[in-house]
Scaffold this motif. Structure first.
Motif, PDB file in Angstrom:
ATOM      1  N   GLY A 121       0.733  -1.228  -0.153  1.00 40.22           N
ATOM      2  CA  GLY A 121      -0.147   0.073  -0.070  1.00 40.22           C
ATOM      3  C   GLY A 121       0.867   1.250   0.004  1.00 40.22           C
ATOM      4  N   ASP A 122       0.358   2.373  -0.478  1.00 38.55           N
ATOM      5  CA  ASP A 122       0.806   3.665  -0.716  1.00 38.55           C
ATOM      6  C   ASP A 122       1.451   3.969   0.840  1.00 38.55           C
ATOM      7  N   GLU A 123       0.417   4.000   1.812  1.00 39.63           N
ATOM      8  CA  GLU A 123       0.811   4.583   3.190  1.00 39.63           C
ATOM      9  C   GLU A 123       1.870   3.859   3.768  1.00 39.63           C
ATOM     10  N   PHE A 124       2.134   2.724   3.592  1.00 41.26           N
ATOM     11  CA  PHE A 124       3.131   1.875   3.936  1.00 41.26           C
ATOM     12  C   PHE A 124       4.569   2.218   3.178  1.00 41.26           C
ATOM     13  N   ALA A 125       4.318   2.473   1.965  1.00 44.93           N
ATOM     14  CA  ALA A 125       5.563   2.838   1.202  1.00 44.93           C
ATOM     15  C   ALA A 125       5.726   4.215   1.464  1.00 44.93           C
ATOM     16  N   GLU A 126       5.029   5.163   1.867  1.00 42.75           N
ATOM     17  CA  GLU A 126       5.617   6.710   2.440  1.00 42.75           C
ATOM     18  C   GLU A 126       6.321   6.446   3.714  1.00 42.75           C
ATOM     19  N   ARG A 127       5.702   5.459   4.695  1.00 41.67           N
ATOM     20  CA  ARG A 127       6.358   5.440   5.827  1.00 41.67           C
ATOM     21  C   ARG A 127       7.683   5.059   5.581  1.00 41.67           C
ATOM     22  N   ALA A 129       9.596   5.164   3.059  1.00 44.50           N
ATOM     23  CA  ALA A 129      10.342   6.315   2.219  1.00 44.50           C
ATOM     24  C   ALA A 129      10.949   7.500   3.316  1.00 44.50           C
ATOM     25  N   GLY A 130      10.053   7.512   4.553  1.00 46.62           N
ATOM     26  CA  GLY A 130      10.176   8.618   5.600  1.00 46.62           C
ATOM     27  C   GLY A 130      11.553   8.028   6.302  1.00 46.62           C
ATOM     28  N   LEU A 135      15.006   6.351  -0.877  1.00 48.11           N
ATOM     29  CA  LEU A 135      14.049   5.693  -1.684  1.00 48.11           C
ATOM     30  C   LEU A 135      12.972   6.595  -2.475  1.00 48.11           C
ATOM     31  N   ARG A 136      13.119   8.031  -2.041  1.00 50.31           N
ATOM     32  CA  ARG A 136      12.316   8.986  -2.788  1.00 50.31           C
ATOM     33  C   ARG A 136      12.992   9.158  -4.054  1.00 50.31           C
ATOM     34  N   HIS A 137      14.059   8.748  -4.376  1.00 51.64           N
ATOM     35  CA  HIS A 137      14.816   8.693  -5.786  1.00 51.64           C
ATOM     36  C   HIS A 137      13.822   7.865  -6.807  1.00 51.64           C
TER      37      HIS A 137
END
Length: 277
Positions: A121-127, A129-130, A135-137
Protein backbone atom coordinates in the motif's frame (compact mmCIF):
# COMPACT_ATOMS: atom_id res chain seq x y z
CA UNK A 1 17.88 -0.87 18.91
CA UNK A 2 21.66 -1.04 19.04
CA UNK A 3 23.80 1.82 17.71
CA UNK A 4 25.33 1.41 14.29
CA UNK A 5 28.87 1.30 15.72
CA UNK A 6 27.98 -1.66 17.94
CA UNK A 7 26.39 -3.55 15.07
CA UNK A 8 29.38 -2.80 12.86
CA UNK A 9 31.73 -4.23 15.46
CA UNK A 10 29.64 -7.40 15.74
CA UNK A 11 29.29 -7.87 11.98
CA UNK A 12 32.97 -7.23 11.16
CA UNK A 13 34.07 -10.89 11.63
CA UNK A 14 31.15 -12.15 9.55
CA UNK A 15 31.95 -9.66 6.79
CA UNK A 16 35.59 -10.74 6.87
CA UNK A 17 34.66 -14.43 6.57
CA UNK A 18 32.20 -13.63 3.77
CA UNK A 19 34.75 -11.73 1.69
CA UNK A 20 37.41 -14.33 2.45
CA UNK A 21 35.11 -16.96 0.97
CA UNK A 22 34.38 -14.68 -2.01
CA UNK A 23 38.07 -14.16 -2.78
CA UNK A 24 38.84 -17.84 -2.31
CA UNK A 25 36.09 -19.10 -4.62
CA UNK A 26 36.01 -16.33 -7.23
CA UNK A 27 39.63 -15.12 -7.33
CA UNK A 28 42.20 -17.55 -5.94
CA UNK A 29 40.81 -20.89 -7.17
CA UNK A 30 39.82 -19.67 -10.66
CA UNK A 31 43.15 -17.83 -10.79
CA UNK A 32 44.98 -21.10 -10.16
CA UNK A 33 43.05 -22.66 -13.06
CA UNK A 34 43.91 -19.74 -15.36
CA UNK A 35 47.59 -19.85 -14.35
CA UNK A 36 47.69 -23.56 -15.17
CA UNK A 37 45.99 -23.00 -18.53
CA UNK A 38 48.36 -20.16 -19.41
CA UNK A 39 51.35 -22.24 -18.36
CA UNK A 40 50.29 -25.11 -20.59
CA UNK A 41 49.72 -22.71 -23.49
CA UNK A 42 53.06 -20.94 -23.04
CA UNK A 43 54.98 -24.23 -22.79
CA UNK A 44 53.22 -25.44 -25.92
CA UNK A 45 54.22 -22.31 -27.86
CA UNK A 46 57.81 -22.43 -26.56
CA UNK A 47 58.33 -26.14 -27.22
CA UNK A 48 56.45 -26.12 -30.55
CA UNK A 49 53.87 -28.75 -29.73
CA UNK A 50 56.00 -31.33 -27.94
CA UNK A 51 54.71 -33.19 -24.88
CA UNK A 52 53.59 -30.07 -22.99
CA UNK A 53 51.87 -31.44 -19.89
CA UNK A 54 54.44 -34.21 -19.42
CA UNK A 55 57.23 -31.62 -19.62
CA UNK A 56 55.55 -29.48 -16.93
CA UNK A 57 55.05 -32.47 -14.62
CA UNK A 58 58.67 -33.61 -15.03
CA UNK A 59 59.91 -30.09 -14.32
CA UNK A 60 57.83 -29.84 -11.14
CA UNK A 61 59.09 -33.18 -9.83
CA UNK A 62 62.64 -31.84 -10.03
CA UNK A 63 61.85 -28.98 -7.62
CA UNK A 64 63.27 -29.78 -4.20
CA UNK A 65 63.62 -28.28 -0.71
CA UNK A 66 63.14 -24.56 -0.19
CA UNK A 67 62.39 -24.11 -3.88
CA UNK A 68 59.03 -25.81 -3.26
CA UNK A 69 58.06 -23.13 -0.73
CA UNK A 70 59.11 -20.35 -3.12
CA UNK A 71 57.22 -22.00 -5.98
CA UNK A 72 54.05 -22.34 -3.89
CA UNK A 73 54.21 -18.69 -2.76
CA UNK A 74 54.76 -17.48 -6.32
CA UNK A 75 51.92 -19.70 -7.57
CA UNK A 76 49.50 -18.41 -4.91
CA UNK A 77 50.44 -14.77 -5.59
CA UNK A 78 50.15 -15.23 -9.35
CA UNK A 79 46.83 -17.04 -8.94
CA UNK A 80 45.42 -14.18 -6.85
CA UNK A 81 46.53 -11.41 -9.22
CA UNK A 82 45.57 -13.20 -12.43
CA UNK A 83 42.33 -14.47 -10.88
CA UNK A 84 41.39 -10.93 -9.88
CA UNK A 85 42.12 -9.62 -13.36
CA UNK A 86 40.25 -12.53 -14.95
CA UNK A 87 37.19 -11.76 -12.82
CA UNK A 88 37.37 -8.12 -13.88
CA UNK A 89 37.45 -9.22 -17.53
CA UNK A 90 34.39 -11.37 -16.85
CA UNK A 91 32.56 -8.40 -15.34
CA UNK A 92 33.52 -6.21 -18.31
CA UNK A 93 32.19 -8.78 -20.78
CA UNK A 94 28.99 -9.09 -18.75
CA UNK A 95 28.61 -5.30 -18.68
CA UNK A 96 28.89 -5.19 -22.48
CA UNK A 97 26.11 -7.74 -22.78
CA UNK A 98 24.07 -5.82 -20.21
CA UNK A 99 24.12 -2.70 -22.38
CA UNK A 100 22.09 -4.50 -25.02
CA UNK A 101 19.76 -5.89 -22.37
CA UNK A 102 19.10 -2.44 -20.88
CA UNK A 103 17.61 -1.22 -24.14
CA UNK A 104 14.62 -3.57 -23.87
CA UNK A 105 14.40 -4.28 -20.12
CA UNK A 106 12.64 -2.07 -17.59
CA UNK A 107 14.78 -0.81 -14.67
CA UNK A 108 14.67 -3.33 -11.84
CA UNK A 109 14.47 -1.05 -8.80
CA UNK A 110 11.54 1.13 -10.00
CA UNK A 111 9.62 -2.04 -10.91
CA UNK A 112 10.33 -3.51 -7.47
CA UNK A 113 9.28 -0.27 -5.79
CA UNK A 114 6.01 -0.29 -7.73
CA UNK A 115 5.44 -3.90 -6.61
CA UNK A 116 6.04 -2.89 -2.98
CA UNK A 117 3.45 -0.12 -3.32
CA UNK A 118 0.94 -2.61 -4.70
CA UNK A 119 1.72 -5.28 -2.08
CA UNK A 120 1.92 -3.10 1.05
CA UNK A 121 0.00 0.00 0.00
CA UNK A 122 0.98 3.62 -0.60
CA UNK A 123 0.74 4.52 3.10
CA UNK A 124 3.30 1.87 4.03
CA UNK A 125 5.55 2.97 1.16
CA UNK A 126 5.44 6.56 2.39
CA UNK A 127 6.41 5.51 5.92
CA UNK A 128 9.23 3.38 4.52
CA UNK A 129 10.48 6.27 2.38
CA UNK A 130 10.26 8.54 5.42
CA UNK A 131 12.62 6.22 7.27
CA UNK A 132 14.89 5.72 4.22
CA UNK A 133 14.76 9.02 2.27
CA UNK A 134 16.98 7.61 -0.48
CA UNK A 135 13.91 5.69 -1.67
CA UNK A 136 12.41 9.02 -2.81
CA UNK A 137 14.67 8.65 -5.82
CA UNK A 138 12.37 5.93 -7.15
CA UNK A 139 9.35 8.27 -7.07
CA UNK A 140 11.19 11.23 -8.57
CA UNK A 141 10.47 12.42 -12.09
CA UNK A 142 14.15 13.28 -12.22
CA UNK A 143 15.21 9.66 -11.86
CA UNK A 144 16.52 9.28 -15.41
CA UNK A 145 18.43 12.55 -15.18
CA UNK A 146 19.89 11.56 -11.81
CA UNK A 147 21.00 8.20 -13.17
CA UNK A 148 22.84 9.96 -15.98
CA UNK A 149 24.68 12.45 -13.77
CA UNK A 150 27.55 10.33 -12.51
CA UNK A 151 28.30 7.79 -15.23
CA UNK A 152 31.98 8.75 -15.10
CA UNK A 153 32.32 7.70 -11.46
CA UNK A 154 34.07 4.34 -10.87
CA UNK A 155 31.97 1.36 -9.84
CA UNK A 156 33.02 -2.22 -9.24
CA UNK A 157 31.58 -5.26 -10.94
CA UNK A 158 30.91 -3.49 -14.21
CA UNK A 159 28.08 -1.49 -12.65
CA UNK A 160 27.10 2.00 -13.77
CA UNK A 161 27.70 4.42 -10.90
CA UNK A 162 24.32 6.13 -10.70
CA UNK A 163 21.70 6.95 -8.10
CA UNK A 164 20.06 3.54 -8.46
CA UNK A 165 23.37 1.84 -7.69
CA UNK A 166 23.74 3.95 -4.52
CA UNK A 167 20.22 2.92 -3.47
CA UNK A 168 21.05 -0.72 -4.13
CA UNK A 169 24.28 -0.44 -2.11
CA UNK A 170 22.37 1.30 0.72
CA UNK A 171 19.83 -1.53 0.84
CA UNK A 172 22.53 -4.21 0.90
CA UNK A 173 24.52 -2.48 3.64
CA UNK A 174 21.42 -1.94 5.79
CA UNK A 175 20.39 -5.58 5.50
CA UNK A 176 23.92 -6.84 6.09
CA UNK A 177 24.31 -4.77 9.25
CA UNK A 178 20.77 -4.67 10.65
CA UNK A 179 18.97 -7.73 9.25
CA UNK A 180 21.51 -10.41 8.25
CA UNK A 181 18.76 -13.02 7.79
CA UNK A 182 17.37 -10.91 4.94
CA UNK A 183 20.70 -10.09 3.29
CA UNK A 184 21.39 -10.91 -0.36
CA UNK A 185 25.03 -11.91 0.20
CA UNK A 186 24.45 -15.42 -1.15
CA UNK A 187 23.34 -14.00 -4.49
CA UNK A 188 26.36 -11.69 -4.56
CA UNK A 189 28.65 -14.67 -3.96
CA UNK A 190 26.93 -16.67 -6.71
CA UNK A 191 27.40 -13.79 -9.16
CA UNK A 192 31.11 -13.49 -8.37
CA UNK A 193 31.68 -17.23 -8.74
CA UNK A 194 29.85 -17.41 -12.06
CA UNK A 195 31.68 -14.39 -13.50
CA UNK A 196 35.04 -15.84 -12.49
CA UNK A 197 34.43 -18.95 -14.63
CA UNK A 198 34.16 -17.08 -17.94
CA UNK A 199 37.90 -16.62 -18.63
CA UNK A 200 38.86 -20.18 -17.54
CA UNK A 201 36.19 -21.61 -19.87
CA UNK A 202 37.48 -19.59 -22.82
CA UNK A 203 41.11 -20.43 -22.07
CA UNK A 204 40.52 -24.16 -21.73
CA UNK A 205 38.87 -24.11 -25.14
CA UNK A 206 41.91 -22.28 -26.55
CA UNK A 207 44.23 -24.85 -24.99
CA UNK A 208 42.17 -27.72 -26.39
CA UNK A 209 42.32 -26.14 -29.85
CA UNK A 210 46.08 -25.61 -30.03
CA UNK A 211 47.43 -28.55 -28.03
CA UNK A 212 48.76 -31.50 -29.93
CA UNK A 213 46.95 -34.79 -29.46
CA UNK A 214 43.51 -33.20 -29.08
CA UNK A 215 40.91 -35.02 -31.21
CA UNK A 216 39.82 -33.06 -34.29
CA UNK A 217 36.16 -33.13 -33.21
CA UNK A 218 37.03 -31.43 -29.92
CA UNK A 219 39.18 -28.83 -31.69
CA UNK A 220 36.25 -27.97 -33.94
CA UNK A 221 33.67 -27.55 -31.19
CA UNK A 222 35.92 -26.24 -28.38
CA UNK A 223 35.86 -22.50 -29.09
CA UNK A 224 32.22 -22.24 -30.30
CA UNK A 225 31.16 -24.35 -27.32
CA UNK A 226 33.13 -22.17 -24.91
CA UNK A 227 31.58 -19.01 -26.37
CA UNK A 228 28.07 -20.46 -25.96
CA UNK A 229 28.83 -21.53 -22.39
CA UNK A 230 30.21 -18.06 -21.61
CA UNK A 231 27.10 -16.41 -23.05
CA UNK A 232 24.93 -18.69 -20.94
CA UNK A 233 26.95 -17.76 -17.84
CA UNK A 234 26.67 -14.03 -18.59
CA UNK A 235 22.92 -14.36 -19.16
CA UNK A 236 22.60 -16.10 -15.78
CA UNK A 237 24.65 -13.33 -14.17
CA UNK A 238 22.38 -10.65 -15.63
CA UNK A 239 19.33 -12.48 -14.30
CA UNK A 240 20.94 -12.83 -10.86
CA UNK A 241 21.86 -9.14 -10.82
CA UNK A 242 18.25 -8.18 -11.36
CA UNK A 243 17.17 -10.69 -8.73
CA UNK A 244 19.75 -9.32 -6.29
CA UNK A 245 18.61 -5.72 -6.76
CA UNK A 246 14.92 -6.57 -6.54
CA UNK A 247 15.38 -8.74 -3.45
CA UNK A 248 17.52 -6.13 -1.70
CA UNK A 249 14.78 -3.51 -2.04
CA UNK A 250 12.03 -6.02 -1.23
CA UNK A 251 13.87 -7.26 1.86
CA UNK A 252 14.38 -3.67 3.01
CA UNK A 253 10.59 -3.34 2.96
CA UNK A 254 10.22 -6.72 4.70
CA UNK A 255 12.60 -5.58 7.46
CA UNK A 256 10.53 -2.45 8.06
CA UNK A 257 7.24 -4.38 8.01
CA UNK A 258 8.59 -6.99 10.44
CA UNK A 259 9.86 -4.32 12.83
CA UNK A 260 6.47 -2.59 12.76
CA UNK A 261 4.67 -5.87 13.40
CA UNK A 262 7.07 -6.78 16.21
CA UNK A 263 6.51 -3.41 17.88
CA UNK A 264 2.72 -3.96 17.82
CA UNK A 265 2.80 -7.44 19.33
CA UNK A 266 3.15 -6.30 22.99
CA UNK A 267 0.07 -4.08 22.63
CA UNK A 268 -1.90 -6.95 21.08
CA UNK A 269 -0.82 -9.31 23.86
CA UNK A 270 -1.77 -6.78 26.56
CA UNK A 271 -5.19 -6.32 24.97
CA UNK A 272 -5.72 -10.08 24.92
CA UNK A 273 -4.73 -10.37 28.56
CA UNK A 274 -7.14 -7.54 29.57
CA UNK A 275 -10.01 -9.25 27.71
CA UNK A 276 -9.19 -12.54 29.45
CA UNK A 277 -9.38 -10.91 32.89
Amino acid sequence: MEPVSGLAAKSAPSRMSFYTAIYLTSVLLPGAVVVTELLVLCVHLARRGQSDIAFIMNTLTNVKGAAIVVLVLVAVAASFVIGYLAREVGFKLTALLERFDRRKAAPTLPASWARIRVSFGDEFAERLAGLHPILRHLDSHEQRRDDALDRSLPAGGGHQANASLHLFAYSKLWLRGRAPALSVDNTEAEINILVSTIVPVLLVALDATVLSGTPVAIKVIALPGAVLISLAIMTAVLRLRKTEQGEALRNLAFDFAMREAEAKYPAVERGAEEEAT
